[in-house]
Design an enzyme around this catalytic site. Sequence first.
Site, PDB file in Angstrom:
ATOM      1  N   LYS A 230      -2.067  17.574   0.836  1.00 49.37           N
ATOM      2  CA  LYS A 230      -1.435  16.600   1.731  1.00 49.37           C
ATOM      3  C   LYS A 230      -0.281  15.964   0.958  1.00 49.37           C
ATOM      4  CE  LYS A 230      -1.303  12.652   2.932  1.00 49.37           C
ATOM      5  NZ  LYS A 230       0.065  12.050   2.968  1.00 49.37           N
TER       6      LYS A 230
ATOM      7  N   GLY B   3      -1.309   8.372  -7.014  1.00 49.96           N
ATOM      8  CA  GLY B   3      -0.765   7.322  -6.155  1.00 49.96           C
ATOM      9  C   GLY B   3      -1.214   5.955  -6.612  1.00 49.96           C
TER      10      GLY B   3
ATOM     11  N   GLU C  49      -4.664   9.963 -10.891  1.00 54.54           N
ATOM     12  CA  GLU C  49      -3.561   9.590 -11.778  1.00 54.54           C
ATOM     13  C   GLU C  49      -2.846   8.445 -11.063  1.00 54.54           C
ATOM     14  OE1 GLU C  49      -0.440   8.788 -13.192  1.00 54.54           O
ATOM     15  OE2 GLU C  49       0.434  10.707 -12.591  1.00 54.54           O
TER      16      GLU C  49
ATOM     17  N   CYS D   1       5.130   6.294 -12.597  1.00 54.48           N
ATOM     18  CA  CYS D   1       3.853   5.666 -12.914  1.00 54.48           C
ATOM     19  C   CYS D   1       3.844   5.182 -14.357  1.00 54.48           C
ATOM     20  CB  CYS D   1       2.722   6.648 -12.675  1.00 54.48           C
ATOM     21  SG  CYS D   1       3.032   8.244 -13.417  1.00 54.48           S
TER      22      CYS D   1
ATOM     23  N   GLU E  73       2.592  -3.778 -11.018  1.00 58.09           N
ATOM     24  CA  GLU E  73       3.506  -2.639 -10.946  1.00 58.09           C
ATOM     25  C   GLU E  73       4.563  -2.879  -9.874  1.00 58.09           C
ATOM     26  OE1 GLU E  73       1.978   1.271  -9.545  1.00 58.09           O
ATOM     27  OE2 GLU E  73       2.869   2.048 -11.387  1.00 58.09           O
TER      28      GLU E  73
HETATM   29  P1  NAI Z   1      -0.233   5.591  -1.779  1.00 56.73           P
HETATM   30  O1  NAI Z   1      -1.278   5.642  -2.836  1.00 56.73           O
HETATM   31  O2  NAI Z   1      -0.599   4.889  -0.515  1.00 56.73           O
HETATM   32  O3  NAI Z   1       0.231   7.076  -1.377  1.00 56.73           O
HETATM   33  C1  NAI Z   1       0.061   8.224  -2.170  1.00 56.73           C
HETATM   34  C2  NAI Z   1      -0.501   9.344  -1.322  1.00 56.73           C
HETATM   35  O4  NAI Z   1      -1.790   8.960  -0.838  1.00 56.73           O
HETATM   36  C3  NAI Z   1       0.327   9.690  -0.085  1.00 56.73           C
HETATM   37  O5  NAI Z   1       0.260  11.069   0.151  1.00 56.73           O
HETATM   38  C4  NAI Z   1      -0.405   8.932   1.018  1.00 56.73           C
HETATM   39  O6  NAI Z   1      -0.195   9.469   2.309  1.00 56.73           O
HETATM   40  C5  NAI Z   1      -1.836   9.094   0.578  1.00 56.73           C
HETATM   41  N1  NAI Z   1      -2.768   8.090   1.100  1.00 56.73           N
HETATM   42  C6  NAI Z   1      -2.507   6.804   1.443  1.00 56.73           C
HETATM   43  N2  NAI Z   1      -3.609   6.211   1.926  1.00 56.73           N
HETATM   44  C7  NAI Z   1      -4.597   7.121   1.886  1.00 56.73           C
HETATM   45  C8  NAI Z   1      -5.973   7.112   2.266  1.00 56.73           C
HETATM   46  N3  NAI Z   1      -6.552   6.031   2.780  1.00 56.73           N
HETATM   47  N4  NAI Z   1      -6.700   8.241   2.089  1.00 56.73           N
HETATM   48  C9  NAI Z   1      -6.131   9.341   1.570  1.00 56.73           C
HETATM   49  N5  NAI Z   1      -4.843   9.416   1.219  1.00 56.73           N
HETATM   50  C10 NAI Z   1      -4.080   8.321   1.364  1.00 56.73           C
HETATM   51  O7  NAI Z   1       1.071   4.937  -2.401  1.00 56.73           O
HETATM   52  P2  NAI Z   1       2.321   4.334  -1.599  1.00 56.73           P
HETATM   53  O8  NAI Z   1       1.819   3.455  -0.496  1.00 56.73           O
HETATM   54  O9  NAI Z   1       3.246   5.443  -1.267  1.00 56.73           O
HETATM   55  O10 NAI Z   1       2.994   3.436  -2.712  1.00 56.73           O
HETATM   56  C11 NAI Z   1       2.501   2.131  -2.992  1.00 56.73           C
HETATM   57  C12 NAI Z   1       2.556   1.828  -4.466  1.00 56.73           C
HETATM   58  O11 NAI Z   1       1.707   2.717  -5.170  1.00 56.73           O
HETATM   59  C13 NAI Z   1       3.918   2.017  -5.122  1.00 56.73           C
HETATM   60  O12 NAI Z   1       4.743   0.911  -4.941  1.00 56.73           O
HETATM   61  C14 NAI Z   1       3.534   2.215  -6.548  1.00 56.73           C
HETATM   62  O13 NAI Z   1       3.279   0.972  -7.160  1.00 56.73           O
HETATM   63  C15 NAI Z   1       2.222   2.989  -6.449  1.00 56.73           C
HETATM   64  N6  NAI Z   1       2.445   4.445  -6.602  1.00 56.73           N
HETATM   65  C16 NAI Z   1       2.111   5.026  -7.781  1.00 56.73           C
HETATM   66  C17 NAI Z   1       2.366   6.374  -7.974  1.00 56.73           C
HETATM   67  C18 NAI Z   1       2.043   7.042  -9.256  1.00 56.73           C
HETATM   68  O14 NAI Z   1       2.691   8.017  -9.597  1.00 56.73           O
HETATM   69  N7  NAI Z   1       1.027   6.631  -9.962  1.00 56.73           N
HETATM   70  C19 NAI Z   1       3.020   7.185  -6.956  1.00 56.73           C
HETATM   71  C20 NAI Z   1       3.265   6.498  -5.718  1.00 56.73           C
HETATM   72  C21 NAI Z   1       2.992   5.171  -5.584  1.00 56.73           C
END
Ligand code: NAI
Length: 496
Positions: free
Chosen positions: A193, A246, A268, A302, A399
């Site tokens: 996904k 994420g 991660e 990250c 963050e």
């Molecule tokens: P997110 O964690 O919500 O999204 C990452 C992935 O998880 C996307 O594919 C999203 O569709 C999916 N996702 C979201 N909710 C989910 C659920 N309930 N069940 C399964 N999959 C789910 O991150 P988002 O909202 O894009 O970004 C928010 C913050 O997260 C950013 O501002 C940043 O601080 C952090 N982040 C950290 C990352 C890293 O590389 N460690 C990458 C992206 C975001």
Amino acid sequence: MATATLPRPTATGPKLPEIRQTQLFIGGQWVPSQSGKTFETINPATEEVIASVAEGDAVDVDLAAKAARKAFESGPWSTMDARDRGRLMNKLADLIEEEGDELAALESLDNGKPIRDAKAADLPLTIDALRYYAGYADKIHGQTIPVRGNYFCYTRKEPVGVVGQIIPWNFPMLMVAWKWGPALAAGCTIVMKPAEQTPLTCLRMARLAQKAGIPDGVINVVPGYGPTAGAAVVKHPGIDKIAFTGEGLTAQIIMREAAPTLKRITFELGGKSPNIIYADSDLDAAAAGAHFGLYFNQGQCCCAGSRVYVEEKIHDKFIEKVAAMNKTRKLGNQLDPATEQGPQVDKAQYDKIMKYIGIGKEQGATMVSGGSRYGDKGFFVQPTLFDGVKDDMAIAREEIFGPVMSVLTFKDTDDIVARANNTSFGLAAAVWTKDVGKAHYLAKKIKAGTVWINCYDVFDAAAPFGGFKMSGMGRELGEEGLRAYTETKTVTVAMG
Ligand code: NAI
Ligand code: MG
């Protein structure tokens, strides 16, 4: 850098890549979602729609999981020689290399990252990760174990099964390679996904995987939203493992929702990585490294070095150098090869960053440069530098995921070790010093999955990456990255 009109992609501007894949990829077929729904992916520099993409949901995830199960249990994947799996992975890497310019442009367009970064970093690292793991495909083996008695005991390393992979938008193509690489090498099949903000390169890579001859059903891609498509992957009883990159809060939801089926999970997650600069370092290199370590990829990393601790006596010079670099940083159309900083990925990220800039000012940090939107269209944030930051301020603890550097000062090594570790994160850290003993002492004392010494953001497919504490579970890359994709089976044979 206050205001400027943004150059927009035009007929005479940089060439826009062609959008070829916008459907779900399930069992080797390109299909619309069962609901017929689509969502739009936008160019974050212009806020214009790039393409409508099929929006997957639980029913589509179910079809994908079934296709992946079939390919795992009975398809050619499970009977294929491991070496041939590696050959197909190398073929995929070759096709990505052949289409490199187009993939880099697609990544740049969809995510907003400068084309020069997509070409210099994302693309080569993607190819490298796939080749690295292709080489592992026929080198995953068990042991013979000298047990008591007249028994022959050995272990087999078997693929964990169907894996659900949920990835973010900051390095879309690279995250695909980090996830597919070890999964394919181990012999797993995949339901991926991609992030709703950036589905395009993942779909293109699925097409290239098909062209490379990776059998139908081995890789399935279901674009869609997290709480619907993502959650369906997490809950599906036919999926054995989740690999997620994420936000920590999302990981907590996933952990809860994966509990009923006791899925294997690897995470991660985010960080607030300390970047520690001693007075005895090469200050030009340290300032350039700190600048790169924070502003690279619009700060959407990250492992961004977002807590910059500078030894008191070099503080003024350091601020001067970073401010000077910010002044000449070229923001603009991400597809322009001269651009050094593009827009943030979407409005939500832009708003989050602007909120933190406001909090930084409110809590008394000194804004040295930036702090505002750049231009009047798109999600651009000026490279922002906060000085006089204190450990307990929100901009030093949470963050931000944007081009916002927080500079703090420190006195000596004892002072810095405790402060560097005073966080719930533990993804990365860096130390800049010419004193080898001090560098290794800090490398030992800092609780983080990666410590860079006199460098930042140096990645290699062979070197494990992941977080201590709330920055993750398990490791990606290297030999360790394979572990999450195998189960160990012990076989004991009575002899004689
Ligand atoms: P997110 O964690 O919500 O999204 C990452 C992935 O998880 C996307 O594919 C999203 O569709 C999916 N996702 C979201 N909710 C989910 C659920 N309930 N069940 C399964 N999959 C789910 O991150 P988002 O909202 O894009 O970004 C928010 C913050 O997260 C950013 O501002 C940043 O601080 C952090 N982040 C950290 C990352 C890293 O590389 N460690 C990458 C992206 C975001
Ligand atoms: Mg989210």
